[in-house]
Design a protein around this motif. Structure first.
Motif, PDB file in Angstrom:
ATOM      1  N   TRP A 156       7.623 -23.093 -18.818  1.00 38.84           N
ATOM      2  CA  TRP A 156       7.309 -22.607 -17.475  1.00 38.84           C
ATOM      3  C   TRP A 156       7.619 -23.598 -16.365  1.00 38.84           C
ATOM      4  O   TRP A 156       8.223 -23.250 -15.348  1.00 38.84           O
TER       5      TRP A 156
ATOM      6  N   ASN B 258      10.861 -23.882 -14.256  1.00 39.21           N
ATOM      7  CA  ASN B 258      11.106 -22.737 -13.378  1.00 39.21           C
ATOM      8  C   ASN B 258      10.335 -22.876 -12.067  1.00 39.21           C
ATOM      9  O   ASN B 258      10.860 -22.536 -10.998  1.00 39.21           O
TER      10      ASN B 258
ATOM     11  N   THR C  81      12.202 -25.441 -10.094  1.00 38.98           N
ATOM     12  CA  THR C  81      13.427 -24.840  -9.544  1.00 38.98           C
ATOM     13  C   THR C  81      13.122 -24.063  -8.274  1.00 38.98           C
ATOM     14  O   THR C  81      13.849 -24.160  -7.275  1.00 38.98           O
ATOM     15  N   HIS C  82      12.042 -23.294  -8.293  1.00 40.68           N
ATOM     16  CA  HIS C  82      11.664 -22.533  -7.108  1.00 40.68           C
ATOM     17  C   HIS C  82      11.368 -23.463  -5.939  1.00 40.68           C
ATOM     18  O   HIS C  82      11.852 -23.242  -4.817  1.00 40.68           O
TER      19      HIS C  82
ATOM     20  N   THR D  96      12.357 -13.751  -4.066  1.00 40.12           N
ATOM     21  CA  THR D  96      12.022 -14.227  -5.416  1.00 40.12           C
ATOM     22  C   THR D  96      10.598 -13.865  -5.809  1.00 40.12           C
ATOM     23  O   THR D  96      10.165 -14.207  -6.913  1.00 40.12           O
TER      24      THR D  96
ATOM     25  N   GLY E 286       8.899 -16.915  -6.526  1.00 38.38           N
ATOM     26  CA  GLY E 286       9.386 -17.526  -7.760  1.00 38.38           C
ATOM     27  C   GLY E 286       9.270 -16.662  -9.001  1.00 38.38           C
ATOM     28  O   GLY E 286       9.751 -17.045 -10.069  1.00 38.38           O
TER      29      GLY E 286
ATOM     30  N   GLN F 192      12.377 -16.018 -10.765  1.00 38.07           N
ATOM     31  CA  GLN F 192      12.949 -17.246 -11.333  1.00 38.07           C
ATOM     32  C   GLN F 192      12.158 -17.729 -12.538  1.00 38.07           C
ATOM     33  O   GLN F 192      12.411 -18.808 -13.055  1.00 38.07           O
ATOM     34  N   GLY F 193      11.198 -16.925 -12.965  1.00 34.25           N
ATOM     35  CA  GLY F 193      10.372 -17.313 -14.107  1.00 34.25           C
ATOM     36  C   GLY F 193       9.317 -18.353 -13.766  1.00 34.25           C
ATOM     37  O   GLY F 193       8.795 -19.034 -14.641  1.00 34.25           O
ATOM     38  N   ALA F 194       8.963 -18.465 -12.489  1.00 37.30           N
ATOM     39  CA  ALA F 194       8.032 -19.500 -12.040  1.00 37.30           C
ATOM     40  C   ALA F 194       6.580 -19.070 -12.069  1.00 37.30           C
ATOM     41  O   ALA F 194       5.711 -19.827 -11.641  1.00 37.30           O
TER      42      ALA F 194
ATOM     43  N   HIS G  55       4.890 -16.653 -19.325  1.00 38.50           N
ATOM     44  CA  HIS G  55       5.162 -17.578 -20.439  1.00 38.50           C
ATOM     45  C   HIS G  55       3.995 -17.656 -21.440  1.00 38.50           C
ATOM     46  O   HIS G  55       4.081 -18.389 -22.409  1.00 38.50           O
TER      47      HIS G  55
END
Length: 186
Positions: A108, A111, A114-115, A172, A175, A178-180, A185
């Motif tokens: 997790w 991600n 990344t966000h 997003t 996020g 973006q899997g944030a 998870h």
């Protein structure tokens, strides 16, 4: 006339710009005992709360600018710009020893980072735009008019940054795409 052309051609070279970027990282501890308690634990631990919502990561930015000009009796032009960006990235830090928690975290956390880097990049692009835009302002008839033009332009860039951050979060879903989001998870 020819000498005036060469002076105007090389005039931008005489301009000076300096952009300072300071990045601060702030961490809050997350000590989940089990995978099942991770989400509740991080929700309780995070200091990031906005409009009644809880977030796990956050990027705060503060942008300032200064400029100097050269003038004569009939015109004024910016010849030096200093712009500064202070970024504060607030993120969780895992202190759990549980292997399942560590596995979820390792899937997790990148991600989420990344966000937040997306927000950082928007701020960095804006500080560069401010610096470039201020140096590109044409000669004005008065320094007062030049100052007003420059500050109005920089404030417009700040407004655009706020809108870009809101758009980025909207596109997003803060996020999620973006899997944030941690729930994805678990």
């Amino acid at each position: 006339m020819r000498s005036l052309f060469f002076i105007l051609l090389f005039y931008p070279i005489c301009s000076e710009a300096k952009v300072n970027i300071t990045e601060n990282n702030v961490f809050y501890s997350v000590n989940a005992k089990t995978k099942e308690t991770l989400l509740a634990t991080i929700n309780n631990a995070t200091p990031i709360r906005e409009d009644g919502e809880v977030f796990h990561g956050h990027t705060k930015w503060n942008i300032n600018w200064r400029f100097w000009w050269k003038s004569n009796s009939s015109q004024c032009r910016i010849n030096k710009v200093e712009a500064s960006l202070i970024l504060t990235l607030t993120m969780p830090k895992l202190v759990s020893t549980d292997e399942q928690v560590k596995q979820v975290w390792s899937n997790w956390y990148p991600n989420l980072l990344t966000h937040e880097i997306g927000h950082i990049n928007l701020a960095k692009a804006t500080i560069k735009e401010i610096e470039k835009s201020l140096l590109a302002i044409p000669t004005q008839s008065s320094c007062q008019r030049l100052e007003q033009t420059a500050n109005t332009l920089a404030q417009q860039k700040m407004t655009e940054l706020s809108k870009a951050n809101k758009k980025y979060d909207r596109e997003t879903n803060h996020g999620e795409s973006q899997g944030a989001w941690l729930y994805m998870h678990l």
